[in-house]
Design a protein around this motif. Structure first.
Motif, PDB file in Angstrom:
ATOM      1  N   ASP A 272       0.833  -1.212   0.000  1.00  0.00           N
ATOM      2  CA  ASP A 272       0.000   0.000   0.000  1.00  0.00           C
ATOM      3  C   ASP A 272       0.865   1.258   0.000  1.00  0.00           C
ATOM      4  O   ASP A 272       0.549   2.261   0.665  1.00  0.00           O
ATOM      5  CB  ASP A 272      -0.934   0.006   1.221  1.00  0.00           C
ATOM      6  CG  ASP A 272      -1.886  -1.181   1.225  1.00  0.00           C
ATOM      7  OD1 ASP A 272      -2.255  -1.642   0.121  1.00  0.00           O
ATOM      8  OD2 ASP A 272      -2.236  -1.653   2.319  1.00  0.00           O
ATOM      9  N   GLY A 273       2.001   1.179  -0.715  1.00  0.00           N
ATOM     10  CA  GLY A 273       2.867   2.345  -0.849  1.00  0.00           C
ATOM     11  C   GLY A 273       3.822   2.571   0.300  1.00  0.00           C
ATOM     12  O   GLY A 273       4.649   3.493   0.251  1.00  0.00           O
ATOM     13  N   GLU A 274       3.731   1.750   1.344  1.00  0.00           N
ATOM     14  CA  GLU A 274       4.601   1.920   2.520  1.00  0.00           C
ATOM     15  C   GLU A 274       5.573   0.748   2.596  1.00  0.00           C
ATOM     16  O   GLU A 274       5.193  -0.410   2.415  1.00  0.00           O
ATOM     17  CB  GLU A 274       3.765   1.976   3.805  1.00  0.00           C
ATOM     18  CG  GLU A 274       2.771   3.140   3.860  1.00  0.00           C
ATOM     19  CD  GLU A 274       3.481   4.480   4.051  1.00  0.00           C
ATOM     20  OE1 GLU A 274       4.599   4.474   4.597  1.00  0.00           O
ATOM     21  OE2 GLU A 274       2.914   5.507   3.624  1.00  0.00           O
ATOM     22  N   SER A 275       6.855   1.081   2.885  1.00  0.00           N
ATOM     23  CA  SER A 275       7.837   0.006   3.054  1.00  0.00           C
ATOM     24  C   SER A 275       7.528  -0.772   4.333  1.00  0.00           C
ATOM     25  O   SER A 275       6.925  -0.237   5.270  1.00  0.00           O
ATOM     26  CB  SER A 275       9.251   0.579   3.123  1.00  0.00           C
ATOM     27  OG  SER A 275       9.394   1.443   4.236  1.00  0.00           O
TER      28      SER A 275
ATOM     29  N   GLY B  29      11.696  -5.926   7.211  1.00  0.00           N
ATOM     30  CA  GLY B  29      12.203  -7.179   6.667  1.00  0.00           C
ATOM     31  C   GLY B  29      12.104  -7.280   5.166  1.00  0.00           C
ATOM     32  O   GLY B  29      12.463  -8.306   4.589  1.00  0.00           O
ATOM     33  N   GLY B  30      11.652  -6.215   4.497  1.00  0.00           N
ATOM     34  CA  GLY B  30      11.454  -6.278   3.045  1.00  0.00           C
ATOM     35  C   GLY B  30      12.547  -5.595   2.253  1.00  0.00           C
ATOM     36  O   GLY B  30      12.357  -5.298   1.077  1.00  0.00           O
ATOM     37  N   LYS B  31      13.703  -5.350   2.881  1.00  0.00           N
ATOM     38  CA  LYS B  31      14.759  -4.606   2.204  1.00  0.00           C
ATOM     39  C   LYS B  31      16.065  -5.384   2.250  1.00  0.00           C
ATOM     40  O   LYS B  31      16.387  -6.042   3.247  1.00  0.00           O
ATOM     41  CB  LYS B  31      14.936  -3.238   2.866  1.00  0.00           C
ATOM     42  CG  LYS B  31      15.912  -2.312   2.156  1.00  0.00           C
ATOM     43  CD  LYS B  31      15.925  -0.947   2.836  1.00  0.00           C
ATOM     44  CE  LYS B  31      16.859   0.015   2.085  1.00  0.00           C
ATOM     45  NZ  LYS B  31      16.880   1.359   2.721  1.00  0.00           N
ATOM     46  N   GLY B  32      16.844  -5.334   1.149  1.00  0.00           N
ATOM     47  CA  GLY B  32      18.144  -5.993   1.123  1.00  0.00           C
ATOM     48  C   GLY B  32      19.067  -5.311   0.141  1.00  0.00           C
ATOM     49  O   GLY B  32      18.615  -4.692  -0.830  1.00  0.00           O
TER      50      GLY B  32
END
Length: 436
Positions: free
Chosen positions: A174-177, A180-183
């Motif tokens: 929904d447009g928000e980071s 745990g979703g970053k690498g």
């Protein structure tokens, strides 16, 4: 001491027993001597208060609880032996009567080991196991060894399945980071299925320097509840695409791979022998497992008490966690790494717990039926094997293992051998499926 036992269910019973007056008197005297040391009553030196004064002030019944706790284990054990029963859990004990000058009367609600009626456990027919190794098996094993020594080289072409993509990525819902979703500089092998379903497929065809948005839907059973079943968009920046470069399959490669061989043919022959040994071992294990399972399923067993299954679950958990500790992984680390809990691990072992209990019960009954026991030679060999397995002196093994425990373990192994050594591989897999 008088004892009576009445069965109240398939695996429950009521055990009534007494503690005789003389034993009670001795127990009360012993308890008073312990209490007397700490008594501090005006007019008497500490530790010198007479029994008569104590009884007048507090009543002899003040000694009953500690005395009962002291006498109960031996009294219960004697009652169990006299009744000829085999409890498998701690009893619930109630007091029927504890009167001065009389035998103390107690009632224990006990959980019993289920009775076992053996079915067929010898000459069992089991499925034929495949022990053949063909040329393709050897080639596949050889190829896996080449894959293990493959080098990753940067390629300019588009990524295909099997290539490694080095990338940065960040996920948005929904447009928000989200956490745990970053690498960064993450290496992902396309086709490894290590990312969310659909993610790797959308990276097929990317090249170094490409930027791409990947849209996926998290699985319904995803461990993070706020993401389970939700759509997300990952912004991906590709730094490099690498392909595997396999070494040439020649005699030089073979010499580097295995110092015991000099040619490709020699390596293939060695691989074939290793595969034959491992496949035979796996086939023997599968045959034996099936025979044991059939012997257990052929037996009639009264209901398995919850306490026995519960104890088996915790035994398996302890073994599992102890093995992890030997690898330097604490229970807390394991739960964090797997995003699970002690309760999850308990549920994991619940499935086979009852069958494991049934198996042990059947094996114990076979031991009795066949009159199996360990000889002195069996005991010495087991001690020697354990000493070698755990790198311990044999005397140390003897000091930590009781003869009764050794005898039980060896006897159970002999019961397993009775089942497995007489089994016959006569069934085709289709026949077994039809039988089930």
């Amino acid at each position: 001491m008088s004892t009576s036992f009445e069965k109240t269910g398939p695996t429950t019973g009521r055990l009534e027993f007494t503690i005789d007056q003389e034993t009670v008197k001795q127990g009360l005297d012993k308890t008073f001597k312990k209490v007397q040391k700490s008594l501090n009553i005006p007019g008497f030196r500490k530790g010198r208060v007479p029994r008569r004064i104590f009884n007048q002030m507090y009543g002899e019944s003040a000694l009953y609880e500690d005395t009962l706790n002291d006498l109960l284990p031996a009294a219960y054990s004697s009652a169990v032996k006299e009744a000829g029963i085999d409890p498998v859990a701690q009893p619930n004990i109630d007091i029927k009567s504890v009167e001065k000058g009389q035998d103390w009367e107690l009632i224990a609600e006990v959980t019993l080991k289920p009775e076992v009626e053996l079915g067929q456990y010898k000459d069992l027919e089991v499925v034929k196991q495949d022990r053949d190794v063909n040329d393709s098996d050897v080639e596949d094993a050889l190829e896996r060894r080449r894959e293990g020594l493959a080098e990753l080289v940067i390629k300019e072409d588009a990524a295909v399945e099997g290539d490694t993509v080095v990338m940065d990525f960040e996920g948005f819902k929904d447009g928000e980071s989200f956490e745990g979703g970053k690498g960064e500089n993450h290496s992902l092998v396309l086709g490894s299925n290590s990312f969310i379903p659909g993610f790797e497929d959308q990276l097929t065809g990317v090249k170094a320097g490409d930027e791409k948005e990947v849209t996926v839907t998290f699985p319904e059973e995803y461990h993070a509840e706020d993401l389970a079943g939700q759509k997300a968009v990952f912004k991906v920046k590709v730094h490099e695409v690498k392909a595997k470069e396999l070494p040439e399959l020649d005699d030089e490669f073979v010499k580097d791979l295995d110092e015991d061989v000099e040619t490709v043919d020699e390596l293939k022959a060695k691989i074939r022998k290793e595969l034959e040994e491992s496949k035979t071992t796996a086939a023997d294990d599968a045959r034996d497992d099936e025979a044991i399972r059939k012997a257990v399923n052929n037996a009639k067993i009264e209901e398995i008490p919850h306490e026995m299954a519960h104890e088996e679950v915790h035994r398996q958990m302890d073994m599992f966690l102890n093995n992890l500790k030997q690898q330097g992984i604490s229970p807390e680390m394991y739960y964090q790494m797997t995003n699970s809990s002690e309760e999850d691990l308990h549920k994991q072992f619940e499935g086979e717990a009852e069958f494991n209990v049934r198996t042990n019960l059947v094996l114990e009954t076979i031991v009795e039926a066949e009159g199996l026991k360990a000889t002195d030679e069996d005991m010495e060999k087991e001690i020697s094997d354990l000493a070698g397995q755990y790198n311990m002196p044999e005397d140390q093994v003897r000091s930590v293992l009781s003869p009764d425990l050794l005898n039980r373990d060896i006897s159970l192994k002999k019961a397993i051998d009775v089942i497995t050594s007489t089994s016959k591989e006569t069934l085709e897999a289709s026949e077994e499926a039809d039988a089930e």
